[in-house]
Enzyme design. Structure first.
Site, PDB file in Angstrom:
ATOM      1  N   GLN A   1       2.027  -6.086   5.556  1.00 54.07           N
ATOM      2  CA  GLN A   1       2.287  -5.774   4.172  1.00 54.07           C
ATOM      3  C   GLN A   1       3.728  -6.170   3.842  1.00 54.07           C
ATOM      4  O   GLN A   1       4.522  -6.364   4.759  1.00 54.07           O
ATOM      5  CB  GLN A   1       2.058  -4.305   3.914  1.00 54.07           C
ATOM      6  CG  GLN A   1       0.632  -3.847   4.258  1.00 54.07           C
ATOM      7  CD  GLN A   1       0.310  -2.437   3.772  1.00 54.07           C
ATOM      8  OE1 GLN A   1       1.106  -1.766   3.148  1.00 54.07           O
ATOM      9  NE2 GLN A   1      -0.902  -1.982   4.105  1.00 54.07           N
TER      10      GLN A   1
ATOM     11  N   GLU B   1       0.842  -1.198   0.000  1.00 61.99           N
ATOM     12  CA  GLU B   1       0.000   0.000   0.000  1.00 61.99           C
ATOM     13  C   GLU B   1       0.878   1.250   0.000  1.00 61.99           C
ATOM     14  O   GLU B   1       2.037   1.208   0.455  1.00 61.99           O
ATOM     15  CB  GLU B   1      -0.888  -0.023   1.259  1.00 61.99           C
ATOM     16  CG  GLU B   1      -1.814   1.171   1.381  1.00 61.99           C
ATOM     17  CD  GLU B   1      -2.918   0.968   2.426  1.00 61.99           C
ATOM     18  OE1 GLU B   1      -2.812   0.033   3.240  1.00 61.99           O
ATOM     19  OE2 GLU B   1      -3.877   1.770   2.415  1.00 61.99           O
TER      20      GLU B   1
ATOM     21  N   ASN C   1     -12.367  -1.246  -0.848  1.00 63.46           N
ATOM     22  CA  ASN C   1     -11.709  -1.879   0.297  1.00 63.46           C
ATOM     23  C   ASN C   1     -12.431  -1.460   1.576  1.00 63.46           C
ATOM     24  O   ASN C   1     -12.790  -0.289   1.735  1.00 63.46           O
ATOM     25  CB  ASN C   1     -10.250  -1.411   0.363  1.00 63.46           C
ATOM     26  CG  ASN C   1      -9.562  -1.786   1.659  1.00 63.46           C
ATOM     27  OD1 ASN C   1      -9.254  -2.954   1.874  1.00 63.46           O
ATOM     28  ND2 ASN C   1      -9.343  -0.817   2.541  1.00 63.46           N
ATOM     29  N   GLU C   2     -12.610  -2.397   2.471  1.00 70.01           N
ATOM     30  CA  GLU C   2     -13.218  -2.115   3.775  1.00 70.01           C
ATOM     31  C   GLU C   2     -14.342  -1.077   3.633  1.00 70.01           C
ATOM     32  O   GLU C   2     -14.321  -0.007   4.260  1.00 70.01           O
ATOM     33  CB  GLU C   2     -12.156  -1.672   4.796  1.00 70.01           C
ATOM     34  CG  GLU C   2     -11.187  -2.795   5.103  1.00 70.01           C
ATOM     35  CD  GLU C   2     -10.266  -2.584   6.306  1.00 70.01           C
ATOM     36  OE1 GLU C   2     -10.254  -1.485   6.888  1.00 70.01           O
ATOM     37  OE2 GLU C   2      -9.569  -3.548   6.672  1.00 70.01           O
TER      38      GLU C   2
ATOM     39  N   GLU D   1      -6.135  -9.192   3.613  1.00 69.89           N
ATOM     40  CA  GLU D   1      -5.285  -8.523   4.608  1.00 69.89           C
ATOM     41  C   GLU D   1      -5.246  -9.398   5.843  1.00 69.89           C
ATOM     42  O   GLU D   1      -6.300  -9.665   6.445  1.00 69.89           O
ATOM     43  CB  GLU D   1      -5.823  -7.130   4.962  1.00 69.89           C
ATOM     44  CG  GLU D   1      -5.588  -6.110   3.867  1.00 69.89           C
ATOM     45  CD  GLU D   1      -6.032  -4.706   4.248  1.00 69.89           C
ATOM     46  OE1 GLU D   1      -5.969  -4.344   5.441  1.00 69.89           O
ATOM     47  OE2 GLU D   1      -6.456  -3.964   3.331  1.00 69.89           O
TER      48      GLU D   1
ATOM     49  N   TYR E   1      -6.745  -9.250  11.354  1.00 74.01           N
ATOM     50  CA  TYR E   1      -5.462  -8.857  11.947  1.00 74.01           C
ATOM     51  C   TYR E   1      -5.305  -9.500  13.318  1.00 74.01           C
ATOM     52  O   TYR E   1      -6.253  -9.583  14.093  1.00 74.01           O
ATOM     53  CB  TYR E   1      -5.382  -7.332  12.068  1.00 74.01           C
ATOM     54  CG  TYR E   1      -5.060  -6.672  10.741  1.00 74.01           C
ATOM     55  CD1 TYR E   1      -3.766  -6.692  10.237  1.00 74.01           C
ATOM     56  CD2 TYR E   1      -6.059  -6.072   9.987  1.00 74.01           C
ATOM     57  CE1 TYR E   1      -3.470  -6.105   9.010  1.00 74.01           C
ATOM     58  CE2 TYR E   1      -5.761  -5.475   8.752  1.00 74.01           C
ATOM     59  CZ  TYR E   1      -4.456  -5.505   8.278  1.00 74.01           C
ATOM     60  OH  TYR E   1      -4.158  -4.932   7.066  1.00 74.01           O
TER      61      TYR E   1
HETATM   62  O1  AHR Z   1      -2.998  -2.607   6.189  1.00 69.54           O
HETATM   63  C1  AHR Z   1      -3.293  -1.387   6.807  1.00 69.54           C
HETATM   64  C2  AHR Z   1      -4.754  -1.008   6.717  1.00 69.54           C
HETATM   65  O2  AHR Z   1      -5.529  -1.911   7.442  1.00 69.54           O
HETATM   66  C3  AHR Z   1      -5.382  -1.042   5.341  1.00 69.54           C
HETATM   67  O3  AHR Z   1      -5.152   0.124   4.624  1.00 69.54           O
HETATM   68  C4  AHR Z   1      -6.840  -1.193   5.645  1.00 69.54           C
HETATM   69  O4  AHR Z   1      -7.536  -1.864   4.633  1.00 69.54           O
HETATM   70  C5  AHR Z   1      -6.856  -1.928   6.964  1.00 69.54           C
HETATM   71  O5  AHR Z   1      -7.686  -1.347   7.884  1.00 69.54           O
END
Ligand code: AHR
Length: 511
Positions: free
Chosen positions: A363, A34, A181-182, A314, A258
């Protein structure tokens, strides 16, 4: 670990080597880059005038390290950034490109020197497929349609002509296309119902030009938001008369997951954590199985023929930024703990290979759970990098069910956490077995009965460090690196003794 010998526990498992299952898509070993912190600028992109060796501005040692992983795809330009990105800002002569504010990440100025042509060049250098994430949040249908045309159309259509004016004659292949995205958050704060309709509309105009076939990926759920997935699937499958010439509007739905230790992203340090935080992190990582199982169950109910893929685009750990670094840049160290988080995730992706068609760690460079960290001209491979390398034999192999029979456990937040996670696959008369051993202080002898075919060990390696918090840095880049592991076949069983907090792979030749 002290000076004394660690305690030894035992685990037993069974693998039927002659019963291969679903193909593990190589794309579950995908990546994400990103416009965030030092991932692109001062990461992949150093510019043509840099003293750091580069090809057309793209840093060579990073490319070399990622090629070693057989990197299958790269997602770009975001993340949250994707829904603020207007692709025309990133084409044409670099010194004429507009400077914009990156409002999501550090509120820094972005000079757009890395744009569409640079990204596609990077993919070519990596030998990776492009996963371009379009803008729904602040873009338009026409803007997205034009970008697809610019990238993938031959002939002399307006966008193909514009591409040629910018120096690229041939269209590129773009297999993966993200529809925002999201969308529930930074991508526009939409309801599932509203987004699902939007996704279908945008997808309708993201055309397959010439021979290019897009897998359109709808922006999916946060973690266990099964209702989001339900709405996406319902809107996709129950839309009578609105399929695109018999094709589905989107071919995959995503979700994000995450890992942290349970107190939320961005609340604890990447290093210097204690044993409680370590086990809680392992338990949180293992939670990916429940999340995947939930999304798969919802998808199965709408799509029993498995036409739509589940994409975890992600995933990874999210810790506090390192002291003295920009809070918006998400730069964190990477320890043995992170490597084990990766090992656990891959076991789950392998098990659910029927539905999970792609995954992208967040990432690749200098951000969150990165593969490589750079410091000026120095580059460090993280423990997580080594898991990707040791596991690369699973790419496009067929999964084998690994039945764990007896496993040591630990109690974490009142729940039992299995301290061994494993998965296996087979390809071309070989098999690969991956084992994550989560105990912080005991070693574990694992006996895996191998049924159906005779096997011999061709290579076994282990990744660990002095402690669960061990990491690599520019002064000690190989503190955590794969080493040979003793593995033997005894009475048709594979026997290995895994050190505390270790990740291991055993490669087998099958007769
Ligand atoms: O990876 C960092 C961020 O986490 C991304 O931009 C977003 O999609 C997520 O909230």
């Amino acid at each position: 670990m002290g000076d004394s010998q660690p305690m030894t526990t035992t685990a037993r498992a069974v693998i039927d080597l002659d019963l291969p299952g679903d193909r593990i898509s190589r794309h579950v070993y995908g990546h994400f880059a990103e416009h965030l912190g030092r991932c692109i600028y001062d990461g992949f992109w150093v510019g043509e005038d840099s003293e750091i060796p580069n090809v057309r501005g793209i840093r060579s040692d990073i490319v070399e390290a990622l090629r070693e992983l057989d990197i299958p795809n790269l997602r770009w330009p975001g993340g949250c950034f994707a829904d603020t990105y207007h692709w025309r800002d990133g084409i044409g002569p670099r010194d004429e490109r507009p400077r914009i504010a990156n409002t999501n990440w550090g509120d820094v100025i972005e000079n757009n020197h890395f744009g569409t042509h640079e990204f596609m060049d990077l993919c070519d250098l990596l030998g990776a497929d492009a996963y371009v994430n379009g803008n729904i949040g602040s873009g338009t249908v026409q803007e997205m349609a034009d970008w697809v045309e610019y990238l993938t159309r031959d002939d002399d259509s307006p966008m193909a002509r514009l591409r040629r004016e910018n120096g690229r004659d041939e269209p590129w292949k773009v297999p993966f296309w993200g529809l925002g995205n999201e969308a529930w958050g930074c991508g526009g704060g939409m309801s599932a119902e509203y987004y699902a309709e939007e996704a279908r509309r945008y997808a309708t105009f993201a055309h397959n030009h010439g021979g290019n076939r897009l897998t359109r990926i709808a922006a999916g759920a946060n973690e266990d938001d099964l209702d989001w997935t339900r709405v996406l699937m319902k809107t996709l499958m129950e839309c009578h008369g609105c399929t695109l010439y018999g094709n589905l509007a989107y071919q995959a739905v995503s979700f994000h997951y995450y890992t942290h230790s349970g107190s939320g992203i961005n609340t604890e340090d990447a290093t210097g954590f204690d044993e409680r935080q370590y086990y809680e992190t392992m338990a949180y990582a293992a939670g990916i199985e429940r999340i995947v199982r939930g999304h798969v169950a919802v998808m199965d109910s709408y799509d029993p023929d498995n036409r739509v893929g589940l994409v975890c685009d992600e995933w990874g750990t999210w810790w506090n930024v390192e002291e003295g670094t920009n809070p918006g840049f998400l730069f964190q160290q990477n320890t043995v703990r992170d490597a084990l988080v990766a090992g656990i995730h891959f076991d789950v992706f392998h098990r659910y290979a029927r539905r999970v068609t792609m995954a992208n760690i967040a990432q690749t460079v200098n951000v969150l759970q990165a593969m490589v960290l750079t410091d000026g001209d120095r580059l460090v491979l993280t423990p997580t990098y080594h898991v990707f390398e040791m596991n690369k034999g699973h790419q496009d192999a067929e999964n084998l069910t690994a039945h764990l029979r007896e496993v040591p456990t630990a109690t974490v937040r009142g729940q039992q956490l299995q301290l061994v996670s494993m998965s296996a696959s087979t390809k071309d008369d070989t098999a690969l077995v991956s084992l994550s051993h989560l105990s912080a202080d005991a070693e574990c002898t694992v006996t895996v009965s191998l049924r159906g075919r005779a096997a011999r060990v061709t290579r076994a390696r282990v990744l660990t460090g002095e402690s669960v918090g061990a990491y690599n840095d520019a002064d000690a880049p190989d503190r955590v690196a794969p080493r040979p592991l003793e593995a033997r076949i005894e009475d048709d069983a594979l026997v290995v003794t895994l050190p505390p907090h270790s990740f291991a792979t055993v490669e087998l030749a099958l007769d």
